[in-house]
Design an enzyme around this catalytic site. Structure first.
Site, short mmCIF file in Angstrom:
data_model
loop_
_atom_site.label_atom_id
_atom_site.label_comp_id
_atom_site.label_asym_id
_atom_site.label_seq_id
_atom_site.Cartn_x
_atom_site.Cartn_y
_atom_site.Cartn_z
N HIS A 185 0.83 -1.20 0.00
CA HIS A 185 0.00 0.00 0.00
C HIS A 185 0.87 1.26 0.00
O HIS A 185 0.45 2.31 -0.50
CB HIS A 185 -0.91 0.03 1.24
CG HIS A 185 -1.97 -1.02 1.23
ND1 HIS A 185 -1.76 -2.28 1.74
CD2 HIS A 185 -3.25 -1.01 0.79
CE1 HIS A 185 -2.87 -3.00 1.61
NE2 HIS A 185 -3.78 -2.25 1.03
N ASP A 257 -4.83 -5.89 -7.59
CA ASP A 257 -4.95 -5.20 -6.33
C ASP A 257 -5.16 -3.73 -6.65
O ASP A 257 -5.00 -3.29 -7.80
CB ASP A 257 -3.68 -5.43 -5.48
CG ASP A 257 -3.97 -5.38 -3.99
OD1 ASP A 257 -5.04 -4.89 -3.59
OD2 ASP A 257 -3.11 -5.83 -3.21
#
Length: 485
Positions: A185, A257
């Protein structure tokens, strides 16, 4: 102003999973649904009550019945449906520790039925990464374990259970995010191991998922130099086309993702270029992320259409991606497989998952001092309540930051009472680890680990060290049952 070919625009929209904030779909989301947007990822900010969520999904299906609605409901520390309370299911690490693949299949079937009843047809689960790094900051209890054979067995069971409810399973994060100590992330992690290590450690669970019929596989924003060079796997034809499609024979939809994550967006120079690179590499369904609006969707669509025009993206590849997503929607429209649901199973699994070193025998637990260590959540988890407080109301509960309190101060407060120290991933944080060790050495102390337990850290001197393999409600309840007077 350049006019976009409507056919290419619809194909580009058919590859996108957008998102919106709030309990009701905004006008722009409704309009794009009508135009052919593949669907949406739902987050905690979309969930208020089951009734509200069911109404939200129904409102989108009224516009286009084939819309894809996805959610991260891992049945563990990552939950969207129960973000306000904590999941009622044990989670992957606990399922792996319990070791019953039939229970895993049943738990995931129950999760699938929950989602199907709310109008959701893709679960962005299970996480099938082999968590071989104890200090992994983003996988941890989301994994079934550190043994590839165990993870593969539970992966197949989870996929089968979810899809019996006609909710598409998503095996993630290909080709394996378990051997990292960085979070994709916020940066681009690297798994720098030879291909033979990948084949024996990371890849068996994905093969098991495909063998069980998984309808989707999610890419990882990680570098695997042996396969991807300097790029993340999401942009690697060698990973998505040659390995996943060619060698493993996967024919379902490849989901990325979130493209807003630093591991993808920074590597590509933005979310829209990342979308093009992912499609060109072999991805089909592009999860844009959590922070999406109409302008961002239009920017991505424009970039995809431009890429077709300038040769960065084949029109056949774009059509193939949109077609796979449409086929996925058709599959989810079929009826679920009927079968019973055992509401007691989560508690049974939770009790089986607990490991305890030492014993609480001889401790007076009528009014212990319970110290809960502060623990930051990763982005995947978000802020979800956790702890034993709700299950041990007789305890004197305090919340502390490990770096801001001393063992002596806690011992002074406890007096003659035992201390129950509760934390998540205690071994990963030097201050938490030092505090636990100091308490265990100088005071009657029970340590309860609600995160991923280290394979090597056992705090010397603790009267008992309880490891639950997760922080969900059934696991907290099972740990608390061991500590009641």
């Amino acid at each position: 102003m350049t006019t976009i070919d409507p056919g290419l625009r619809r194909l580009a929209l058919g590859t996108l999973l957008a998102a919106f904030r709030g309990p009701v779909a905004p006008d722009w989301a409704r309009g794009l649904t009508a135009e052919g947007l593949a669907g949406f990822t739902l987050f905690g900010y979309n969930v208020e009550t089951p009734e509200q969520l069911a109404a939200l999904t129904a409102s989108l299906r009224e516009i286009r019945p084939s819309v894809l609605l996805a959610i991260d409901e891992e049945g563990g520390d990552v939950t969207r449906l129960a973000h306000a309370t904590g999941s009622p299911y044990p989670g992957n690490a606990a399922l792996g520790a319990a070791g019953d693949v039939d229970a895993t299949r049943a738990i995931y079937r129950s999760i699938g039925l929950d989602l199907a009843a709310l109008g959701i047809n893709i679960n962005l689960a299970p996480t099938v990464d082999v968590n071989s790094a104890d200090d992994n900051p983003v996988i941890g209890t989301r994994s079934f374990g550190a043994d590839p054979t165990l993870v593969a067995a539970h992966t197949a069971a989870a996929v089968a259970g979810l899809q019996e409810a006609r909710v598409a399973a998503c095996a993630k994060h290909f080709p394996g995010h378990g051997d990292t100590v960085a979070d994709s992330h916020t940066e681009l992690p690297t798994v720098d191991v030879p291909l033979d290590v990948l084949r024996t450690r990371e890849l068996p669970p994905f093969e098991a998922a495909i063998g069980a019929g998984a309808r989707t596989v999610m890419t990882a924003h990680i570098r695997v130099p042996a396969l991807t060079g300097d790029d993340p796997a999401t942009f690697s034809p060698a990973v998505l086309h040659d390995l996943l499609r060619g060698e493993f024979g996967f024919t379902g939809a490849v989901i990325t993702d979130a493209l807003e994550m630093k591991g993808a967006a920074v590597a590509a120079g933005g979310i829209a270029p990342a979308a093009v690179r992912a499609l060109a590499a072999g991805a089909d369904l592009l999860c844009i992320g959590a922070d999406v609006d109409a302008d961002l969707v239009e920017e991505i669509v424009t970039e995809i259409v431009a890429a077709v025009a300038d040769g960065r993206l084949s029109p056949d590849r774009l059509a193939d991606a949109a077609g796979r997503n449409a086929a996925l929607a058709t599959w989810t429209a079929q009826p679920a497989v009927p079968g019973p649901v055992d509401p007691s199973l989560p508690d049974v699994v939770a009790r089986q998952a607990i490991r305890i070193d030492g014993s609480v025998d001889g401790l007076d637990l009528t009014g212990p001092l319970m110290v809960q260590l502060g623990s930051a959540s990763n982005i995947a988890e978000g802020r979800v309540p956790w702890g034993l407080g709700g299950f041990l109301p007789h305890a004197d509960l305090i919340h502390v930051a490990a770096a801001e309190v001393t063992a002596q101060a806690l011992c002074d407060r406890a007096g003659t009472r035992p201390i129950i120290l509760v934390g998540r991933h205690i071994h990963r944080f030097p201050a938490s680890r030092a505090l636990a060790e100091a308490l265990a050495a100088g005071h009657p102390t029970v340590i309860v680990e609600l995160g991923w337990p280290s394979s090597s850290w056992l705090p010397a001197g603790a009267r008992a060290f309880i490891r639950t393999h997760g922080a969900t409600q059934p696991l907290a309840k099972a740990a608390a049952a061991l500590l009641k007077p």
